[in-house]
Design a protein around this motif. Sequence first.
Motif, PDB file in Angstrom:
ATOM      1  N   ASP A 136       9.776  11.776  -3.965  1.00  0.00           N
ATOM      2  CA  ASP A 136       9.364  11.862  -5.466  1.00  0.00           C
ATOM      3  C   ASP A 136       8.590  10.917  -5.894  1.00  0.00           C
ATOM      4  N   TRP A 137       8.845   9.484  -5.734  1.00  0.00           N
ATOM      5  CA  TRP A 137       8.257   8.473  -6.071  1.00  0.00           C
ATOM      6  C   TRP A 137       7.044   8.493  -5.850  1.00  0.00           C
ATOM      7  N   PHE A 138       6.604   8.734  -4.681  1.00  0.00           N
ATOM      8  CA  PHE A 138       5.144   8.602  -4.100  1.00  0.00           C
ATOM      9  C   PHE A 138       4.338   9.939  -4.870  1.00  0.00           C
ATOM     10  N   LEU A 139       5.191  10.888  -5.318  1.00  0.00           N
ATOM     11  CA  LEU A 139       4.603  12.240  -5.800  1.00  0.00           C
ATOM     12  C   LEU A 139       4.360  11.959  -7.265  1.00  0.00           C
ATOM     13  N   VAL A 140       4.966  11.139  -8.109  1.00  0.00           N
ATOM     14  CA  VAL A 140       4.617  10.977  -9.386  1.00  0.00           C
ATOM     15  C   VAL A 140       3.666   9.979  -9.823  1.00  0.00           C
ATOM     16  N   MET A 141       3.651   8.933  -8.834  1.00  0.00           N
ATOM     17  CA  MET A 141       2.532   7.836  -8.902  1.00  0.00           C
ATOM     18  C   MET A 141       1.128   8.452  -8.663  1.00  0.00           C
ATOM     19  N   PRO A 142       0.224   8.060  -9.549  1.00  0.00           N
ATOM     20  CA  PRO A 142      -1.234   8.475  -9.298  1.00  0.00           C
ATOM     21  C   PRO A 142      -1.850   8.173  -7.925  1.00  0.00           C
ATOM     22  N   THR A 143      -2.130   9.167  -7.193  1.00  0.00           N
ATOM     23  CA  THR A 143      -2.758   8.948  -5.860  1.00  0.00           C
ATOM     24  C   THR A 143      -3.865   7.891  -5.949  1.00  0.00           C
ATOM     25  N   LEU A 144      -4.881   8.126  -6.677  1.00  0.00           N
ATOM     26  CA  LEU A 144      -5.829   7.247  -6.538  1.00  0.00           C
ATOM     27  C   LEU A 144      -5.880   5.968  -6.850  1.00  0.00           C
ATOM     28  N   VAL A 145      -4.737   5.565  -7.841  1.00  0.00           N
ATOM     29  CA  VAL A 145      -4.337   4.219  -8.196  1.00  0.00           C
ATOM     30  C   VAL A 145      -3.887   3.560  -6.707  1.00  0.00           C
ATOM     31  N   LEU A 146      -2.575   4.116  -6.067  1.00  0.00           N
ATOM     32  CA  LEU A 146      -2.183   3.857  -4.923  1.00  0.00           C
ATOM     33  C   LEU A 146      -3.228   3.519  -3.906  1.00  0.00           C
ATOM     34  N   ALA A 147      -4.249   4.474  -3.723  1.00  0.00           N
ATOM     35  CA  ALA A 147      -5.163   4.333  -2.521  1.00  0.00           C
ATOM     36  C   ALA A 147      -6.157   2.983  -3.142  1.00  0.00           C
ATOM     37  N   ILE A 148      -6.373   2.909  -4.339  1.00  0.00           N
ATOM     38  CA  ILE A 148      -7.190   1.607  -4.768  1.00  0.00           C
ATOM     39  C   ILE A 148      -6.508   0.354  -4.545  1.00  0.00           C
ATOM     40  N   ALA A 149      -5.266   0.466  -4.796  1.00  0.00           N
ATOM     41  CA  ALA A 149      -4.548  -0.934  -4.579  1.00  0.00           C
ATOM     42  C   ALA A 149      -4.546  -1.345  -3.034  1.00  0.00           C
ATOM     43  N   LEU A 150      -4.324  -0.256  -2.221  1.00  0.00           N
ATOM     44  CA  LEU A 150      -4.088  -0.527  -0.702  1.00  0.00           C
ATOM     45  C   LEU A 150      -5.747  -1.017  -0.228  1.00  0.00           C
ATOM     46  N   ALA A 151      -6.718  -0.361  -0.819  1.00  0.00           N
ATOM     47  CA  ALA A 151      -7.904  -0.716  -0.322  1.00  0.00           C
ATOM     48  C   ALA A 151      -8.473  -1.813  -0.764  1.00  0.00           C
ATOM     49  N   THR A 152      -8.162  -2.236  -1.913  1.00  0.00           N
ATOM     50  CA  THR A 152      -8.160  -3.656  -2.382  1.00  0.00           C
ATOM     51  C   THR A 152      -7.725  -4.836  -1.560  1.00  0.00           C
ATOM     52  N   VAL A 153      -6.259  -4.787  -1.165  1.00  0.00           N
ATOM     53  CA  VAL A 153      -5.745  -5.892  -0.552  1.00  0.00           C
ATOM     54  C   VAL A 153      -5.904  -5.858   0.872  1.00  0.00           C
ATOM     55  N   MET A 154      -6.486  -4.668   1.444  1.00  0.00           N
ATOM     56  CA  MET A 154      -6.856  -4.770   2.993  1.00  0.00           C
ATOM     57  C   MET A 154      -8.447  -4.941   3.226  1.00  0.00           C
ATOM     58  N   SER A 155      -8.709  -4.967   4.301  1.00  0.00           N
ATOM     59  CA  SER A 155     -10.263  -5.304   4.880  1.00  0.00           C
ATOM     60  C   SER A 155     -10.799  -4.041   4.452  1.00  0.00           C
ATOM     61  N   ARG A 156     -12.094  -4.354   3.968  1.00  0.00           N
ATOM     62  CA  ARG A 156     -12.970  -3.092   3.701  1.00  0.00           C
ATOM     63  C   ARG A 156     -13.450  -2.452   4.904  1.00  0.00           C
ATOM     64  N   SER A 157     -12.966  -1.477   5.504  1.00  0.00           N
ATOM     65  CA  SER A 157     -13.384  -0.825   6.383  1.00  0.00           C
ATOM     66  C   SER A 157     -13.100   0.645   6.501  1.00  0.00           C
ATOM     67  N   LEU A 158     -13.801   1.469   7.400  1.00  0.00           N
ATOM     68  CA  LEU A 158     -13.406   2.902   7.358  1.00  0.00           C
ATOM     69  C   LEU A 158     -11.872   3.335   7.711  1.00  0.00           C
ATOM     70  N   GLY A 159     -11.281   2.572   8.479  1.00  0.00           N
ATOM     71  CA  GLY A 159     -10.000   2.441   8.816  1.00  0.00           C
ATOM     72  C   GLY A 159      -9.120   2.371   7.642  1.00  0.00           C
ATOM     73  N   THR A 160      -9.494   1.197   6.807  1.00  0.00           N
ATOM     74  CA  THR A 160      -8.739   1.005   5.473  1.00  0.00           C
ATOM     75  C   THR A 160      -8.615   2.432   4.710  1.00  0.00           C
ATOM     76  N   ILE A 161      -9.685   2.758   4.643  1.00  0.00           N
ATOM     77  CA  ILE A 161      -9.989   4.039   3.641  1.00  0.00           C
ATOM     78  C   ILE A 161      -9.175   5.291   4.198  1.00  0.00           C
TER      79      ILE A 161
END
Length: 316
Positions: free
Chosen positions: A151-176
């Motif tokens: 439920d917590w993941f469901l109410v959180m904006p998916t794009l915001v979480l994806a942007i946060a993960l892609a920002t803190v990790m290395s930029r690669s296709l695996g990260t995306i």
Amino acid sequence: MTTTESDGPLTPGAAPRASTAGPRALAWQRRRHSAARFWRQYRTHRAGVAGLAALALFALIALTAPLTVGADVQNVTDAPGRPMESPSAEFPLGTDQFGRNLLGLLVWGARVSLLVGLLAAVLSVAIGALIGITAGHFRGWYATVIMRITDWFLVMPTLVLAIALATVMSRSLGTIILAIGVTTWPTTARLVRAQTLAVESRPYIERAKALGGGHWHVMSRHVLPNVMPLVLAQTTLIISSAILAEATLAFLGLGDATVVSWGGLLQDAREAGAVSSGDWWYLVPPGVAIAVVALAFTLCGRAVESVLNPRLGVAR
């Protein structure tokens, strides 16, 4: 009469095959009949057939890209044209800011966009199916904790979480792929859990448990086959969202700059000032490709969902 009809196929020459490979052959025969029945019903959905034809075309383009355009199309130092040329006979879609052929880049970018969308969707559905099946089977405190996290993941904006993960990790296709996969699974988890609860309420599940079937046996041999149609339909629907998410992350500059993708082409067009200068050939083709592929996957997903509705217990 009944005995004769049942014993008729068991000829002396066929008896050894029936005794050694009979159950396996019968299982494969049922699978072939199910696949044929599925295809007959799928063909009645014109939108689904159109979407499947479009996906087959894009898949063919992506697979044959090394033969049709080659990896040299990404070369910046040896570009064949002048920067920002308008469409012509030599360059049907014009050139980019480095003078590269945009048609070749569009064809080559299909490989990355489709691959990332497919792998991210598979990862998302795998996580959702695992959580949904285990939460529906074990219940109790485990299901309560898991579903509150869902439920917590469901109410959180998916794009915001994806942007946060892609920002803190290395930029690669695996990260995306990881960023999209681990943020889009909650819907699948809830759907699979609901279907698991419906399956486990059936009498044959109680009989399997009474005969000594353990947790793994019940989940893998009884629950999983019954939720697979739902998982298949959900996969086709999530792929379109994953492709759009990949394009969004690449457009925001969070993708791998060393590879060409449709979202990366839009990012390059924005940086080159194509919007303000009116260089439509730099913006429209990748945007149209993203929209068409996303629509095609959605049409296929809706058709698959409609065909499998009777098995899922959902009214048409």
